[in-house]
Write an enzyme that holds these catalytic residues in place. Structure first.
Site: not given
Ligand code: DGL
Length: 271
Positions: A14-15, A46-47, A78-80, A159, A191-193
């Site tokens: 993930d990011s 990453y977003g 990570c979705n992004t 976070e 988004c994984t968060h």
């Molecule tokens: N973990 C990233 C996602 O799932 C989001 C956090 C980021 O922007 O890096 O999209």
């Protein structure tokens, strides 16, 4: 019969630390699997980055997980990264071993549920702008109504540990009261968060909207894929490892909260 690679670990990246929610779901469902986690905290978030830059990060991470750590499969938690770089990574490895993104299992689950006529998506700016969820959902079900909203404040808010308090209620209400989301049957937590505030989101909708996130759905899909390839491990020989490309006190403190169990992050600058 188990394949000779079955005892090799699963790479999950993930990011940052959000993907730990996915890693935990995998570990819970498949306790015999060893996980090598990599959180690219040096390049987070990453977003709001361009797809080209994310490609280059993903390339270095996958090289580390595959060549150095000898992983038998790679999960893009990570979705992004999944939205911008899944095809890129899959084509690069030409089907040599499974590469799993977090988007396809959610799309599959949504289109398999006939009660869903209108779905909302909340995610980072880059995920929303990629149009990947919209395109994949509409390809499978052209009738499905889809409404998307970039919610960039949510990941940093989570976070920083804000949940079930005044700040999180205000931010969540501000985003989700958007008229776009009127009458949605389901909401994708893209988004994984966001898994960490799923309860609050559900309360906002009085429990009337189905929530889809990338934890259990992805873990189940991964299990099927590994099983089909005879890659399921029958014994865990070493402990999971959790690497990050930049280690701060803040990441260390938040990591166990995201994973739901105590864990120790290790610094690993892969380049
Ligand atoms: N973990 C990233 C996602 O799932 C989001 C956090 C980021 O922007 O890096 O999209």
């Amino acid at each position: 019969m188990a394949n000779s690679q079955s005892s090799q670990p699963i790479g999950v990246f993930d990011s940052g630390i959000g993907g730990l929610t996915v890693a935990h779901a995998i570990s819970k469902l498949m306790p015999n699997e060893r996980i090598i986690y990599f959180g690219d905290t040096a390049h987070l978030p990453y977003g709001d980055k361009s797809p080209e830059l994310i490609h280059s990060f993903v390339q270095s991470i996958s090289k580390f997980l595959i060549r150095k750590e000898n992983c038998k499969a790679v999960v893009m938690a990570c979705n992004t990264a999944s939205a911008t770089s899944y095809e890129f990574l899959r084509d690069k490895h030409e089907g040599n071993f499974p590469i799993i993104n977090v988007i396809d299992p959610i799309v599959e689950a949504i289109v398999s549920d006939n009660s869903i006529k209108k779905v909302g998506l909340i995610a980072t700016k880059t995920t929303v702008e990629s149009g990947v969820y919209q395109e994949k959902l509409n390809r499978r079900n052209p009738e499905l109504e889809i409404e998307v909203l970039a919610t960039p404040l949510l990941a940093p808010m989570i976070e920083e540990g804000f949940s079930q308090d005044k700040i999180s209620h205000t931010v969540i209400e501000n985003y989700l009261s958007n008229p776009k989301f009127k009458d949605i049957d389901a909401l994708i937590l893209g988004c994984t968060h966001y898994v960490l505030i799923a309860d609050e989101i559900s309360e906002f909708f009085d429990g009337k909207v189905k929530l889809f996130d990338s934890t259990d759905i992805l873990a189940s899909k991964l299990k099927v894929i590994l099983d089909n390839e005879n890659l399921l491990s029958d014994k865990k020989e070493k402990r999971n490892k959790f690497y990050v490309s930049d280690l701060t006190k803040g990441f260390s403190e938040s990591a166990s909260r995201f994973y739901g169990e105590n864990l120790v992050l290790e610094l690993n600058k892969i380049d």
